[in-house]
Design an enzyme around this catalytic site. Structure first.
Site, PDB file in Angstrom:
ATOM      1  N   GLU A 329       0.797  -1.224   0.000  1.00  9.95           N
ATOM      2  CA  GLU A 329       0.000   0.000   0.000  1.00  9.95           C
ATOM      3  C   GLU A 329       0.829   1.273   0.000  1.00  9.95           C
ATOM      4  OE1 GLU A 329      -1.572   0.925   4.361  1.00  9.95           O
ATOM      5  OE2 GLU A 329      -1.966  -1.150   3.808  1.00  9.95           O
ATOM      6  N   GLN A 330       2.042   1.229   0.530  1.00  6.61           N
ATOM      7  CA  GLN A 330       2.877   2.427   0.530  1.00  6.61           C
ATOM      8  C   GLN A 330       3.363   2.780  -0.872  1.00  6.61           C
ATOM      9  OE1 GLN A 330       3.009  -0.023   2.714  1.00  6.61           O
ATOM     10  NE2 GLN A 330       2.757   0.921   4.724  1.00  6.61           N
TER      11      GLN A 330
END
Length: 530
Positions: A329-330
């Protein structure tokens, strides 16, 4: 041209009482810690700024050297907080200050799915009313459950509502317009253009800066260093100087948790595969191996914290690295997702995209599979990862979990059947040395982070992999489809669940080769994308 460079203290003095402040950070990754510390110090010295609303799409700080939000978690300074997740600390340590404020009901506190919080920034930038989404339905984000509220103070001031739109049910998150953005980069030039060459991810500073700029606020960028105007390559500039009002120079900012700087995290070098540690042979490795058996070559696979974070190391050990592409997700795509304090970063990534765009990819279910953990599973197949009342400051909230699971085609949850159990593996058989005291299969989860009911309705494929069995979600409930060697079905599985488990007619045995230290000969079947 007037200089945009100011001190952290001068930046803090610019923030007015009652301001809405958005902060770009993911734990210590990209955290503008020096600027947050200056805000706390400014308040201690002057009593201002006060009553701030803080927006943290992922999280700020890690409690292991980067305090982040704890710098401003002071009565009077912090008035409200909306975050994708919160700093967590070891169970033996003093809880972070932010958790004390949340637990004491001192401020309204909300856990909003990270992707939705980024969406809210985009909508605020375009001056649209808010976010209409199905992400979060029948989870803690749904106002018919908790409406993202983490305490009673938040329940009294809702931030989400159910909306009927063209005959369908949606969630509506009204925009919260930010007045100040505090973002971070590696380098700023004299005009405020920002590059990210030493960062482990971009995160969402461009979206946050636009939301503030378009609504007349101020954007503060913290960087390691300065360079002359005109020396940056335009394609390397991720946030243009037209969006940046002030620059704070903090040379000692950490790249991520417990990491001053590793060039492989920012894609400047590529680490040899043999430099990555391979997990020691134990029951957790057995679980990770079993998860790996479900993968197919050619898949794009999201990975989360927990036992499943070791699956990329299983593929390296088996000579299958590169058969799947990991997405986190980063923003990292490909490479090797890192573990422990460096989780959220990857070494040797093929690409790093901004988090808001990564979440669009996740929310729309564009990837093939997600590997996630669980704290609790209930009779409907729902999963809790976001709150345990017995250990509030050790559970950090959901982050992007709700966004990722909303439309994922396949999800493999992995973890221990009971918490606290101890095991020994002898001659390919598992023995329970000490049974766990805390049941994780419960009639109803404490916090619905993933809705089993919606998964069934949408036709999502859901597996739960534990040390003693594999289960799947069916329209009739959770069903045991595989049992590990050494476990008794009635005593160790059915008798340890607090709700009735179904048992498949063709109950299988987990492959014996997983329970020996030698490599398992992993071979991934080719995926067929339609």
């Amino acid at each position: 041209m007037a200089s945009k460079v100011i001190t952290a203290s001068e930046a803090a003095a610019l923030i007015k009482d009652d301001a809405v402040v958005t902060v770009s950070s993911a734990s210590a990754l990209g955290c503008p810690d020096a600027t947050l510390a200056a805000i706390g110090a400014q308040f201690d010295a002057t009593g201002h700024p006060k009553n701030l609303t803080m927006l943290h799409p992922i999280a700020a700080g890690d409690m292991y050297g980067v305090k982040g939000i704890d710098h401003v978690a002071k009565p009077g300074l912090l008035g409200r907080i909306l975050a994708g997740s919160y700093p967590s600390g070891p169970s033996t340590a003093e809880p972070p200050a932010i958790w004390k404020m949340v637990g004491d009901n001192a401020i309204p506190a909300y856990n909003i799915p990270s992707g939705i919080l980024f969406d809210m920034h985009r909508e605020a930038a375009a001056k649209r009313p808010g976010v209409i989404t199905k992400v979060g339905l029948d989870t803690f984000a749904d106002p018919r459950r908790h409406g993202c509220a983490m305490n009673a103070a938040a329940e009294a001031a809702p931030v989400v509502e159910v909306l009927d739109f063209r005959g369908e049910e949606w969630l509506f998150f009204p925009c919260i317009v930010p007045d100040v953005a505090i973002i971070r980069a590696t380098t700023a030039d004299e005009r405020g253009n920002l590059t990210f060459e030493h960062e482990g991810a971009y995160l969402g500073p461009l979206d946050q800066a636009m939301a503030v700029r378009n609504n007349g606020g101020i954007v503060i960028a913290q960087v390691k260093r300065l360079t002359r105007a005109g020396t940056m390559k335009p394609l390397a500039v991720h946030v243009p100087g037209i969006l940046v009002d002030h620059v704070v120079v903090a040379p000692d900012q950490w790249q991520t948790c417990q990491t001053a700087y590793e060039p492989a995290i920012s894609g400047e070098i590529s680490r040899p595969l043999e430099s990555f540690d391979i997990p020691a042979f134990d029951i957790a490795k057995v679980i990770a191996r079993r998860v790996a058996l479900e993968l197919k070559a050619g898949w794009a696979v999201n990975i989360g914290f927990g036992i499943s974070a070791n699956v990329p190391r299983i593929l390296i050990e088996e000579g299958r690295h590169g058969d799947v592409t990991w997405v986190i997700e980063q923003g990292a795509v490909g490479g090797v997702p890192l573990l422990d304090f460096q989780f959220g970063c990857a070494s040797n990534a093929e690409a790093i995209v901004p988090s808001p765009q990564q979440f669009v990819y996740f929310q729309g279910g564009g990837f093939d599979c997600s590997l996630l953990s669980f704290l609790q599973i209930d009779a409907s197949g729902s999963v809790n990862v976001s709150r345990l009342s017995a250990r509030p400051h050790v559970t950090a909230g959901a982050g992007g979990f709700v966004d990722i699971t909303a439309r994922a085609k396949r999800i493999i949850f992995s973890g221990y059947f009971n918490a606290g159990a101890k095991f020994a593996i002898e001659n390919g058989t598992v023995e329970i040395v000490k049974e766990g005291k805390v049941k994780k299969l419960v009639p109803e989860v404490e916090h619905v982070s993933f809705s089993g009911r919606r998964a069934v309705a949408q036709g999502q494929e859901i597996l739960y992999v534990t040390e003693r069995c594999v289960m799947r979600l069916t329209p009739a409930g959770v069903e045991v489809i595989e049992i590990a060697p050494g476990f008794d079905l009635e005593r160790d599985i059915l008798g340890q669940a607090e709700f009735p488990l179904r048992v498949a007619n063709d109950l299988k045995r987990t492959p014996d080769r997983l329970y020996h230290p030698a490599k398992i000969g992993l071979a991934l079947e080719e995926a067929h994308h339609g």
